[in-house]
Design a protein around this motif. Structure first.
Motif, PDB file in Angstrom:
ATOM      1  N   GLY A 159       0.804  -1.219   0.000  1.00 41.43           N
ATOM      2  CA  GLY A 159       0.000   0.000   0.000  1.00 41.43           C
ATOM      3  C   GLY A 159       0.833   1.263   0.000  1.00 41.43           C
ATOM      4  O   GLY A 159       2.057   1.246   0.055  1.00 41.43           O
ATOM      5  N   GLN A 217      -0.462   7.482   2.798  1.00 36.33           N
ATOM      6  CA  GLN A 217      -1.913   7.441   2.988  1.00 36.33           C
ATOM      7  C   GLN A 217      -2.294   6.583   4.193  1.00 36.33           C
ATOM      8  O   GLN A 217      -3.138   6.970   5.000  1.00 36.33           O
ATOM      9  N   GLN A 218      -1.658   5.428   4.339  1.00 37.61           N
ATOM     10  CA  GLN A 218      -1.991   4.546   5.455  1.00 37.61           C
ATOM     11  C   GLN A 218      -1.587   5.156   6.791  1.00 37.61           C
ATOM     12  O   GLN A 218      -2.318   5.038   7.778  1.00 37.61           O
ATOM     13  N   THR A 219      -0.441   5.820   6.840  1.00 31.44           N
ATOM     14  CA  THR A 219       0.002   6.479   8.075  1.00 31.44           C
ATOM     15  C   THR A 219      -0.930   7.632   8.415  1.00 31.44           C
ATOM     16  O   THR A 219      -1.337   7.796   9.571  1.00 31.44           O
ATOM     17  N   ASP A 268      -4.098   7.974   7.555  1.00 30.35           N
ATOM     18  CA  ASP A 268      -5.377   7.425   8.016  1.00 30.35           C
ATOM     19  C   ASP A 268      -5.292   6.920   9.456  1.00 30.35           C
ATOM     20  O   ASP A 268      -6.212   7.114  10.250  1.00 30.35           O
ATOM     21  N   LEU A 269      -4.188   6.280   9.799  1.00 29.75           N
ATOM     22  CA  LEU A 269      -4.006   5.776  11.159  1.00 29.75           C
ATOM     23  C   LEU A 269      -3.940   6.928  12.167  1.00 29.75           C
ATOM     24  O   LEU A 269      -4.558   6.868  13.237  1.00 29.75           O
TER      25      LEU A 269
END
Length: 77
Positions: free
Chosen positions: A50, A54-56, A58-59
């Motif tokens: 991924g 973006q994932q960081t 969102d977290l």
């Protein structure tokens, strides 16, 4: 590869190419064996698929929202 003497841990950080190379992965087995015999924990870290940004993001948003909800519930807002 990072060897942490104090915590008796060996960290192996693989690239995407190394992760997908079965010959390379097989070649790591002697390293695992060597350090396990010395009672080290061997940890292998594999890259994900991924978007890290973006994932960081969102977290962090999720964690901040949960913290705000907990503060409201406990009356500390």
């Amino acid at each position: 590869m990072e060897v942490r003497e104090q915590s008796r841990m060996v960290e192996l950080w693989l690239t995407q190419e190394e992760k997908n190379d079965p010959v390379f992965r097989e070649g790591l087995k002697p390293i695992y064996q060597k350090y396990r015999e010395q009672n080290y924990l061997v940890a292998v870290f594999l890259p994900g698929e991924g978007d890290l940004y973006q994932q960081t993001r969102d977290l962090l948003i999720y964690n901040r929202r949960k913290l705000a909800e907990e503060q409201v519930r406990s009356g500390l807002s």
